[in-house]
Design a protein around this motif. Sequence first.
Motif, PDB file in Angstrom:
ATOM      1  N   LEU A  30       0.828  -1.203   0.000  1.00  0.00           N
ATOM      2  CA  LEU A  30       0.000   0.000   0.000  1.00  0.00           C
ATOM      3  C   LEU A  30       0.866   1.258   0.000  1.00  0.00           C
ATOM      4  N   ARG A  31       1.925   1.252   0.796  1.00  0.00           N
ATOM      5  CA  ARG A  31       2.833   2.407   0.830  1.00  0.00           C
ATOM      6  C   ARG A  31       3.514   2.600  -0.522  1.00  0.00           C
ATOM      7  N   ARG A  32       3.912   1.505  -1.164  1.00  0.00           N
ATOM      8  CA  ARG A  32       4.541   1.584  -2.480  1.00  0.00           C
ATOM      9  C   ARG A  32       3.560   2.178  -3.492  1.00  0.00           C
ATOM     10  N   ARG A  33       2.300   1.743  -3.438  1.00  0.00           N
ATOM     11  CA  ARG A  33       1.290   2.271  -4.369  1.00  0.00           C
ATOM     12  C   ARG A  33       1.029   3.757  -4.125  1.00  0.00           C
ATOM     13  N   ILE A  34       1.039   4.179  -2.876  1.00  0.00           N
ATOM     14  CA  ILE A  34       0.851   5.594  -2.569  1.00  0.00           C
ATOM     15  C   ILE A  34       1.948   6.416  -3.232  1.00  0.00           C
ATOM     16  N   VAL A  35       3.184   5.935  -3.117  1.00  0.00           N
ATOM     17  CA  VAL A  35       4.314   6.635  -3.742  1.00  0.00           C
ATOM     18  C   VAL A  35       4.121   6.675  -5.260  1.00  0.00           C
ATOM     19  N   GLU A  36       3.746   5.539  -5.855  1.00  0.00           N
ATOM     20  CA  GLU A  36       3.536   5.488  -7.303  1.00  0.00           C
ATOM     21  C   GLU A  36       2.430   6.435  -7.744  1.00  0.00           C
ATOM     22  N   LEU A  37       1.324   6.422  -7.034  1.00  0.00           N
ATOM     23  CA  LEU A  37       0.172   7.231  -7.424  1.00  0.00           C
ATOM     24  C   LEU A  37       0.394   8.716  -7.153  1.00  0.00           C
ATOM     25  N   ALA A  38       1.101   9.032  -6.083  1.00  0.00           N
ATOM     26  CA  ALA A  38       1.364  10.436  -5.747  1.00  0.00           C
ATOM     27  C   ALA A  38       2.468  11.016  -6.630  1.00  0.00           C
ATOM     28  N   GLY A  39       3.335  10.160  -7.127  1.00  0.00           N
ATOM     29  CA  GLY A  39       4.424  10.637  -7.966  1.00  0.00           C
ATOM     30  C   GLY A  39       5.614  11.145  -7.188  1.00  0.00           C
TER      31      GLY A  39
END
Length: 88
Positions: free
Chosen positions: A69-78
């Motif tokens: 989830l943390r990795r996806r947040i980074v990906e989605l936030a840029g």
Amino acid sequence: MPQTVKAPLDADEERVTRAQRLLIQLGAALVSQPFDTRTHDRLRAFLADDAEDVLASLHALQQRPETELRRRIVELAGHTLVPLGGSA
């Protein structure tokens, strides 16, 4: 200013996001016009046709480990989130 590139949503994320937006719109419509039959029909259609798949997608998202989830947040936030104070 650095340029950010946001990752696309996966199927579960897209399904849940679209449903959330629709349900917020329908909720607002029900508050502003509680007896509008078109709004009721759209809500019934969602519950009959889409709710089961959305709930399955939501469950799949909730089962993801925190690190994912943390990795996806980074990906989605840029960008990477850095806590205030410089340490976690």
